[in-house]
Design a protein around this motif. Structure first.
Motif, mmCIF file in Angstrom:
data_model
loop_
_atom_site.group_PDB
_atom_site.id
_atom_site.type_symbol
_atom_site.label_atom_id
_atom_site.label_comp_id
_atom_site.label_asym_id
_atom_site.label_seq_id
_atom_site.Cartn_x
_atom_site.Cartn_y
_atom_site.Cartn_z
ATOM 1 N N VAL A 270 0.841 -1.203 0.000
ATOM 2 C CA VAL A 270 0.000 0.000 0.000
ATOM 3 C C VAL A 270 0.876 1.252 0.000
ATOM 4 C CG1 VAL A 270 -1.685 1.329 1.338
ATOM 5 C CG2 VAL A 270 -1.956 -1.142 1.096
ATOM 6 N N SER A 347 -8.366 -3.642 -0.943
ATOM 7 C CA SER A 347 -8.835 -2.348 -1.466
ATOM 8 C C SER A 347 -10.163 -1.917 -0.857
ATOM 9 C CB SER A 347 -8.979 -2.419 -2.989
ATOM 10 O OG SER A 347 -9.982 -3.351 -3.357
ATOM 11 N N HIS A 355 -7.949 5.182 -5.706
ATOM 12 C CA HIS A 355 -7.027 4.240 -5.072
ATOM 13 C C HIS A 355 -7.531 2.805 -5.224
ATOM 14 C CE1 HIS A 355 -4.004 3.765 -1.496
ATOM 15 N NE2 HIS A 355 -3.693 3.027 -2.546
ATOM 16 N N ARG A 356 -8.833 2.624 -5.077
ATOM 17 C CA ARG A 356 -9.406 1.284 -5.235
ATOM 18 C C ARG A 356 -9.289 0.802 -6.675
ATOM 19 N NH1 ARG A 356 -13.362 3.161 -1.478
ATOM 20 N NH2 ARG A 356 -14.785 3.757 -3.158
ATOM 21 N N TRP A 359 -5.521 -0.042 -7.403
ATOM 22 C CA TRP A 359 -4.897 -1.076 -6.586
ATOM 23 C C TRP A 359 -4.538 -2.357 -7.357
ATOM 24 C CZ3 TRP A 359 -2.096 -2.029 -2.612
ATOM 25 C CH2 TRP A 359 -2.078 -3.289 -2.021
ATOM 26 N N SER A 362 -1.216 -1.975 -9.104
ATOM 27 C CA SER A 362 -0.074 -1.436 -8.362
ATOM 28 C C SER A 362 0.872 -2.516 -7.871
ATOM 29 C CB SER A 362 -0.572 -0.607 -7.170
ATOM 30 O OG SER A 362 -1.271 -1.440 -6.249
#
Length: 530
Positions: A270, A347, A355-356, A359, A362
């Motif tokens: 994260v 997530s 961000h969700r 994810w 990433s």
């Protein structure tokens, strides 16, 4: 009150009992202690605590009770608050020395022997990279000393020793029984750790550990074999939890106090430190919330006592006799998460929609070792050396390459569990659930089929941020290891993460463009042919 009902056998078993708890200052021990004090009407809990950092056991107990996990017990409006310290007693002990005792004061030890009904031995060194001599001294020698003390208790009804599901992870199938194939035997291994030096034991490590991944799992197997060899006359059960995560609901959602195992891996991902994980997304992860694990331990304590007394019955009302020691593999096949599902569900705890959405792109989970090392070189090693080059130009000490080297060792250590899957028997654990009445099930539920994993993961990352990364001011042990310190390093970290994301977006767009172009060309070619 529900606990006074004659049908509530488990709750009645613990009512007015005295419990000896070792390892109560650790992660699992804290949750077990809180559950006992809040939900079980026990008379007293003796908590074995060592002197540490110049803090006496009573001082460590005061500090322990300030943890957020005990907020409900400390609430002035709670029924437990006035009696909290009355039911708790810190007992100083020491594992060092060659004596078979725990170094407890004579008067206190006599009270322990006279009053204790139930023992929970949670004491352990959980470091995977612990030296083999220290791991054996704590996990095997400490267990032996605790059980020697239990052997002298006049009112003893049950002993629950907490081991690990991975004490036999070199096997494809793990049954609910003790495997005694320890090189030289557990007693001889313990004696070797006493007479040999640290260096000599390190030379023997490869012979002792064998196919097991680390000294922790080996020492836990040794402890199990030692119990079966020397303490078979005791009413003892061995409880094997798998990987234990933060709380599900009780006493508060998302609580944890460490970044061990998957929690550290997940939070570092994260934070943008980890981009590639060595594992198999399709393998079962064997993850359990710690509050469910504690509930199963408490029911196991009752079951061990009932089996030893010969009064335990199965669902067909047939007597169930004690196979000493009885083993509980706390794992379920059906509601078991895979590593891919675990990482995806993280997530659910993010605040931002972007961000969700970002994810899944990433990080990557790579099973092939060669591909993983190549990806780690591109995503971890080279950026770290580039940042260190920038720091050198700016006259600063390089730190990122060393950090990523340590991170790489952590990922390699976790890969043993991320690439494998085990077939595990759990008949004794399934049977435990049948012992609970409806009232008890509302207090001591541990069946993982009842866990709403979406609800769980909504509190998972926020819990790590709040209880571990945030921590208390000045408490360095509660701080997430960062890429850097200072405003200049934070700028470097920010631009590095931005560069990472830009590269990932570029690669994804190029791939999507090429895929679309290929599809259109094929479609056009098929039209021309027709």
């Amino acid at each position: 009150m529900a606990s006074h009902s004659p049908q509530n056998r488990v709750l009645n078993f613990y009512r007015n009992s005295t419990i000896l708890l070792t390892g109560g200052t650790g992660f699992l021990g804290k949750v077990l202690l809180e559950k006992i004090l809040r939900c079980l009407d026990v008379r007293k809990v003796f908590l074995l605590i060592r002197t540490k950092d110049n803090l006496k056991p009573a001082e460590r107990l005061d500090r322990l009770l300030q943890d957020a996990i005990f907020d409900r017990l400390r609430d002035p409006n709670s029924d437990h608050s006035p009696r909290l310290r009355e039911r708790l007693e810190a007992v100083e002990f020491c594992l060092g020395g060659d004596s078979e005792g725990l170094g407890i004061e004579q008067d206190t030890e006599e009270r322990l022997l006279r009053e204790t009904d139930i023992v929970f031995n949670v004491l352990a060194s959980v470091k995977f990279n612990e030296s083999i001599r220290n791991a054996i001294a704590t996990n095997v020698g400490g267990t032996r000393k605790v059980l020697l003390l239990a052997k002298r208790m006049v009112r003893l009804k049950s002993v629950v020793h907490v081991s690990t599901l991975y004490s036999n992870c070199d096997r494809a199938t793990i049954e609910e029984r003790v495997y005694r194939d320890v090189p030289f035997g557990p007693s001889a291994v313990l004696e070797l750790s006493r007479v040999l030096s640290e260096g000599e034991m390190s030379c023997l490590q490869h012979c002792l550990v064998g196919r097991l991944p680390n000294t922790y799992t080996f020492s836990k197997r040794c402890a199990e074999a030692l119990i079966a060899e020397e303490f078979s006359e005791l009413p003892v059960g061995i409880f094997r939890p798998p990987i234990v995560l933060s709380t599900y609901r009780e006493p508060l959602a998302g609580w944890t106090d460490n970044l061990n195992g998957p929690s550290g891996l997940c939070l570092w991902t994260v934070k943008g430190v980890i981009r590639v994980i060595h594992g198999d997304a399709a393998k079962r992860a064997n993850l359990v919330p710690v509050d469910c694990c504690v509930n199963a331990m408490l029911v196991a304590g009752y079951d061990v006592a009932e089996r030893a007394s010969g009064e335990s019955m199965d669902e067909s009302c047939e007597p169930v006799h004690l196979a000493v020691p009885v083993v509980f593999n706390y794992v379920y096949a059906e509601p078991n998460l895979t590593w891919g599902r675990y990482m995806d569900a993280v997530s659910l705890g993010f605040d931002g929609l972007l961000h969700r959405l970002w994810w899944p792109h990433s990080y990557g989970i790579v099973a092939n070792r060669t591909l993983y090392r190549l990806a780690a070189l591109c995503c971890h090693t080279l950026p770290a050396h580039l940042l260190d080059l920038v720091r050198r130009v700016c006259g600063r000490r390089p730190v990122f390459a060393k950090m990523m080297s340590k991170t790489g060792r952590f990922l390699e250590m976790m890969s043993y569990f991320g690439l494998r899957e085990w077939h595990t028997a759990n008949d004794n654990v399934v049977r435990l659930r049948s012992l609970l009445s409806p009232d008890e099930a509302s207090v001591l539920e541990f069946d993982l089929a009842t866990v709403d994993w979406d609800e769980y993961f909504r509190h998972y990352i926020p819990g790590l941020q709040r209880y571990v990364v945030g921590g208390k001011a000045g408490d360095k042990s509660k701080t997430m290891p960062r890429w850097s310190k200072g405003s200049w390093n934070r700028r470097i970290h920010f631009w590095c993460r931005l560069l990472y994301k830009a590269c990932w977006i570029y690669v994804c767009l190029r791939f999507a463009t090429r895929l679309c172009r290929t599809y259109l060309l094929r479609h056009l070619f098929s039209i021309l042919i027709c």
